[in-house]
Each structure stands twice: as C-alpha cells, then as structure tokens.
Design a protein around this motif. Sequence first.
Motif, mmCIF file in Angstrom:
data_model
loop_
_atom_site.group_PDB
_atom_site.id
_atom_site.type_symbol
_atom_site.label_atom_id
_atom_site.label_comp_id
_atom_site.label_asym_id
_atom_site.label_seq_id
_atom_site.Cartn_x
_atom_site.Cartn_y
_atom_site.Cartn_z
ATOM 1 N N HIS A 158 0.811 -1.223 0.000
ATOM 2 C CA HIS A 158 0.000 0.000 0.000
ATOM 3 C C HIS A 158 0.837 1.262 0.000
ATOM 4 O O HIS A 158 0.360 2.314 -0.450
ATOM 5 C CB HIS A 158 -0.922 0.010 1.222
ATOM 6 C CG HIS A 158 -2.318 -0.422 0.913
ATOM 7 N ND1 HIS A 158 -3.350 0.455 0.738
ATOM 8 C CD2 HIS A 158 -2.834 -1.653 0.717
ATOM 9 C CE1 HIS A 158 -4.451 -0.203 0.460
ATOM 10 N NE2 HIS A 158 -4.167 -1.484 0.441
ATOM 11 N N GLN A 159 2.046 1.188 0.520
ATOM 12 C CA GLN A 159 2.874 2.385 0.585
ATOM 13 C C GLN A 159 3.901 2.444 -0.547
ATOM 14 O O GLN A 159 4.199 3.528 -1.051
ATOM 15 C CB GLN A 159 3.575 2.453 1.950
ATOM 16 C CG GLN A 159 2.586 2.693 3.101
ATOM 17 C CD GLN A 159 3.233 2.565 4.461
ATOM 18 O OE1 GLN A 159 3.671 1.484 4.855
ATOM 19 N NE2 GLN A 159 3.292 3.658 5.202
ATOM 20 N N VAL A 160 4.422 1.287 -0.949
ATOM 21 C CA VAL A 160 5.476 1.263 -1.967
ATOM 22 C C VAL A 160 4.913 1.260 -3.385
ATOM 23 O O VAL A 160 5.382 2.015 -4.250
ATOM 24 C CB VAL A 160 6.401 0.052 -1.747
ATOM 25 C CG1 VAL A 160 7.355 -0.119 -2.936
ATOM 26 C CG2 VAL A 160 7.200 0.223 -0.461
ATOM 27 N N ALA A 161 3.896 0.440 -3.661
ATOM 28 C CA ALA A 161 3.387 0.320 -5.031
ATOM 29 C C ALA A 161 2.836 1.641 -5.564
ATOM 30 O O ALA A 161 3.135 2.017 -6.707
ATOM 31 C CB ALA A 161 2.347 -0.794 -5.123
ATOM 32 N N PRO A 162 2.055 2.415 -4.791
ATOM 33 C CA PRO A 162 1.610 3.711 -5.323
ATOM 34 C C PRO A 162 2.766 4.683 -5.550
ATOM 35 O O PRO A 162 2.699 5.503 -6.478
ATOM 36 C CB PRO A 162 0.664 4.235 -4.240
ATOM 37 C CG PRO A 162 0.242 3.034 -3.474
ATOM 38 C CD PRO A 162 1.414 2.108 -3.500
ATOM 39 N N ALA A 163 3.802 4.598 -4.713
ATOM 40 C CA ALA A 163 4.961 5.464 -4.923
ATOM 41 C C ALA A 163 5.645 5.129 -6.240
ATOM 42 O O ALA A 163 5.995 6.032 -7.023
ATOM 43 C CB ALA A 163 5.935 5.329 -3.754
ATOM 44 N N ILE A 164 5.841 3.840 -6.493
ATOM 45 C CA ILE A 164 6.434 3.435 -7.773
ATOM 46 C C ILE A 164 5.546 3.899 -8.927
ATOM 47 O O ILE A 164 6.022 4.457 -9.922
ATOM 48 C CB ILE A 164 6.624 1.904 -7.814
ATOM 49 C CG1 ILE A 164 7.632 1.455 -6.748
ATOM 50 C CG2 ILE A 164 7.076 1.452 -9.203
ATOM 51 C CD1 ILE A 164 7.699 -0.058 -6.578
ATOM 52 N N ALA A 165 4.240 3.667 -8.784
ATOM 53 C CA ALA A 165 3.299 4.043 -9.850
ATOM 54 C C ALA A 165 3.324 5.539 -10.110
ATOM 55 O O ALA A 165 3.272 5.989 -11.266
ATOM 56 C CB ALA A 165 1.896 3.582 -9.480
ATOM 57 N N ALA A 166 3.412 6.329 -9.046
ATOM 58 C CA ALA A 166 3.403 7.784 -9.186
ATOM 59 C C ALA A 166 4.734 8.333 -9.680
ATOM 60 O O ALA A 166 4.813 9.498 -10.088
ATOM 61 C CB ALA A 166 3.050 8.423 -7.841
ATOM 62 N N GLY A 167 5.779 7.509 -9.642
ATOM 63 C CA GLY A 167 7.099 7.962 -10.075
ATOM 64 C C GLY A 167 7.933 8.567 -8.969
ATOM 65 O O GLY A 167 8.867 9.326 -9.238
ATOM 66 N N CYS A 168 7.610 8.221 -7.709
ATOM 67 C CA CYS A 168 8.331 8.773 -6.568
ATOM 68 C C CYS A 168 9.348 7.784 -6.009
ATOM 69 O O CYS A 168 8.979 6.635 -5.735
ATOM 70 C CB CYS A 168 7.356 9.130 -5.445
ATOM 71 S SG CYS A 168 6.176 10.414 -5.844
ATOM 72 N N PRO A 169 10.584 8.192 -5.776
ATOM 73 C CA PRO A 169 11.514 7.335 -5.025
ATOM 74 C C PRO A 169 11.053 7.262 -3.574
ATOM 75 O O PRO A 169 10.506 8.238 -3.038
ATOM 76 C CB PRO A 169 12.853 8.060 -5.162
ATOM 77 C CG PRO A 169 12.500 9.487 -5.398
ATOM 78 C CD PRO A 169 11.196 9.481 -6.147
ATOM 79 N N VAL A 170 11.257 6.118 -2.933
ATOM 80 C CA VAL A 170 10.679 5.911 -1.614
ATOM 81 C C VAL A 170 11.638 5.175 -0.691
ATOM 82 O O VAL A 170 12.341 4.255 -1.111
ATOM 83 C CB VAL A 170 9.335 5.133 -1.732
ATOM 84 C CG1 VAL A 170 9.505 3.808 -2.454
ATOM 85 C CG2 VAL A 170 8.690 4.905 -0.367
ATOM 86 N N VAL A 171 11.673 5.613 0.564
ATOM 87 C CA VAL A 171 12.306 4.860 1.644
ATOM 88 C C VAL A 171 11.181 4.288 2.487
ATOM 89 O O VAL A 171 10.269 5.017 2.883
ATOM 90 C CB VAL A 171 13.211 5.760 2.512
ATOM 91 C CG1 VAL A 171 13.540 5.072 3.837
ATOM 92 C CG2 VAL A 171 14.500 6.088 1.785
ATOM 93 N N ILE A 172 11.232 2.993 2.758
ATOM 94 C CA ILE A 172 10.201 2.341 3.566
ATOM 95 C C ILE A 172 10.828 1.771 4.833
ATOM 96 O O ILE A 172 11.799 1.026 4.762
ATOM 97 C CB ILE A 172 9.458 1.237 2.761
ATOM 98 C CG1 ILE A 172 8.439 0.503 3.638
ATOM 99 C CG2 ILE A 172 10.416 0.248 2.116
ATOM 100 C CD1 ILE A 172 7.176 1.250 3.873
ATOM 101 N N LYS A 173 10.284 2.179 5.982
ATOM 102 C CA LYS A 173 10.733 1.628 7.251
ATOM 103 C C LYS A 173 9.613 0.764 7.825
ATOM 104 O O LYS A 173 8.606 1.287 8.311
ATOM 105 C CB LYS A 173 11.105 2.729 8.254
ATOM 106 C CG LYS A 173 11.845 2.164 9.484
ATOM 107 C CD LYS A 173 11.845 3.118 10.660
ATOM 108 C CE LYS A 173 10.621 2.954 11.517
ATOM 109 N NZ LYS A 173 10.500 1.622 12.172
#
Length: 476
Positions: A158-173
């Motif tokens: 829920h937190q990583v897949a939308p970030a990838i879809a939106a084109g945002c780099p993401v750090v997940i803790k």
Amino acid sequence: MHYPIKVPGAVAAGIIEVFSPYDGKPIGTVECIDAKGAELALKNLAAVFHDRNNWLPAHERIAILERAALTIQARSEQLITIAIAEGGKPYSDTKVELLRAIDSIKISIDCIRSARGTEIPMQLNPASMNRLAFTHREPIGPVVAVSAFNHPLNLIAHQVAPAIAAGCPVVIKPARETPLSAFALVDIFHQSGLPVAWCQPVMIEDNNVTEQLVTDKRVAFFSFIGSAEIGWMLRSKLAPGTRCALEHGGIAPVIIAEDADLDKILPLMAKGGFYHAGQVCVSVKRIYAHRSIARKVATGLGALAGHMTVGNPAGVGTDIGPLIRHEEVDRVESWVNEAIAENAELITGGKRLSSSLYQPTVLLNPSVQSKVSQQEIFGPVICVYEYDNIDEAIEQANSLPYAFQAAIATQNIDTALYAFKHLAASTVTINDHTAFRVDWMPFAGLRESGYGTGGIPYTFRDMQVEKMAIFHSPSL
C-alpha cells in the motif's frame, strides 16, 4: 534468513533480530542504519528525483509492477511463511493478505493507465483570450513511509506500489517486529527492474534517526501507519511543505438494532472482532445492542468465540494466533480484569492461554469509563453495551476522540440511513462488520484516528502534483 543493508553506499550500524511472536524462536536478522545511513538514503532519494531526464517513464513503471505481481504470486507460499513467522497472523488470513497485496499492485498499475490531467477553460473573458491551458500530473518527490506490523505484506504494498506508480523514489521503514516481509517484497521490486535507489527499505533502532529521516526538508511526502502518539508527533515536526497521510487506530462501534438478523450478523461481528487477535485498526470493539437482544448478542458472540481455535498461526485450522508481543498479552489481561472489577460481565474468555495467546473474550456492559470502553485494546476483546433508543447508541458511538469505520445492523432502511447520517465515521457499513475493506476504496481515519485518505488510488493521487501549462498564441 538474513537481509543486508539496502541503502547504496551505507555501512551497517548493527543487526536487528526478529523473533516469532508465537513461540519466541529466532526467524531472521536485518542490518540497520544509523544517522549516516539515513543521510545517504535521503541523498539517494534526492539524487534520483532531481535527475528529471532519468525519471522512470510510465511504461517502465507498469512493466516493473506487472513483473513484481507475477513474482509475488509465484513465491506466495514462501512469502506467506515469512509473514506468519514474524507477524503471527493465521495461515488462512495471511493468504488473503498476500492476494490483497498482489491486487494492490495491480490497482497501482490501473492508476498509471487512468491518470490524466484536465483542460482549464480559457477565452472566457478578454484577459484569457488567445490561450490554451491544461494540466498533467507529476510525482510529488521523495517519499518516506513508516509502516505497522499487523499486515506486513499488504501495508508495504500500500505504501510502496503507489509510490512506484506515481514515479516517486521511496524509503520504507517497516515495523521493528515485521521487517522480513518488507525486505522480501522490496527485493522482488528490485528483481523486477526497479533501480535500487528508487526503493530503499531500512531498519532503524534509534528513534532519533527515524525522526531525522522523516523530518528532513528533502522529503516531499510522509506516509505513516501506526500509533496515533507517534504519528501526530512526527507530523508536528515535518519540514515546511512536506505533505502527509496518517493512519492510526480506532475503537470501531457497531449498532445492532432490535430487528437485526442475528444469525447472519453475529458471525460477521465475531470475525471482525477476533480477526488477527483483534490487532486491526477497524476491528469490531464496541457493539451497542438494543436492550431486548443485548444478552442474546453477547452470548451468541461468546458461543462463536468458544468454537475458535487459538494457537499456532502456521496451523491451517487456526483462527486466532498470538499477539505481537508478550507485554501486549499482559496489557490485554490487565484491561479485561479491570473491566470485570468495574462490573463488566464476563461472557466468555478472559484468560491468557500462554505468554503469547489470549482467549477471544466477550464482555457485557462494561463501564463507559473502563479502559476497554475508552481506548483501543488492540486485542481479541469485544464489548457489548445495552441501549434503549438509537440516539443513545449513536451518542455513545460518537463519544470518543476516534472516528474511522462504523456499522449498523438492521432490516429497516430508514434505521440504516439514520445511522449512516448520524454516526461520526468515514465509512458506515450496513449489515457488515467494521473491518471490511477492499484496496481501491477510500480508507480514512478522522479526528485522532488519522489524517488524509488511504486506499491505492487516493495514495497514488497524494503522491502526485498537478502542473499546468498555458499556451499563449495569436493563432488560438
């Protein structure tokens, strides 16, 4: 099972051991980062985002997510085993969670395909003549996401897949108790073609380092799933301009009217209250039943609870597994004992079965001042309260500083609509439990229960900005 550090250029600052909440056995280790590692993670985020010539185009993001979904499906049993071992959710429910995680990725793909801007009307007055304007959507920027333990597969999706879809780099803790599922999923995204710097999973032992990561001015969006105390504190310290979404807990109320079909509704309430040992933010916790049926509701739930199997979450027939930490069993036991001392009637349960297991418990008419009535117990406990008229029930349901999902059970459409209008909640289910959710619907905590709206399309939208182009030409 061991996961090394995943921040390019960083050096491990220690190792976190992960233990089974059921029997305490060690199941894996993860390397963690310190302040220097957090700074490198932020630099990596900023670098890939600011290089606009190398943003991931839509077709690449779609391909990465499609490959990831297929790989997760192919490795489903392995991922289920990891999630059960570290999170303690029973097999059947973890399997459902994994299928939801796959669906969350597919919904993220749909978001890419359906994303569009709009035309802004021009030439409506002399000042706007000879102009054409439209918008399109761009990624908001670097994302930092902090996740909870109770859905170690789907929350990460829920937190990583939308970030990838939106084109945002993401750090997940991920949560301290359940990092293995997150690292396994991120590995799959990397293996599916996502550059490593675009998604960095991190484990952090020092809360100050977590705060450093979240509140840095390079962070454009902060996604948080966890306790209200921590979420609101971190929001108060965000850098100017950082947007956020917070998902906290609730004490979900249900009103059962005198005309409700108890044969149908009680099994749903039992599932909604005892699912994952009650460790769900919208678990059924407070049932307001009409006085004429309240005892029947409580005893019916007690009978259903008595037939549930509590034990090893890896067992195919297990209904209820462990609480995430032994001290949570201590706390639940203390709150229930306190409620009984304050004149709640114990219908069933009320005892620990081991250091990690607690019986599914039903209490009738606890004091409204008891902790079980005032705070989120986050354990397998359902409280039933008598009411005489629906306005009394609604007043009690709305009396707490939390508002998330609520429910009404009735065969009368007017009663259902009345409750829908007057219950303080972002969602009101009719003749269903409060824990119902599909991943494309809005999911929003109100009041102290959260900020912003979850659900894949809503998170995807939050992680983008709308940019407008205005053409000025005498040819228009």
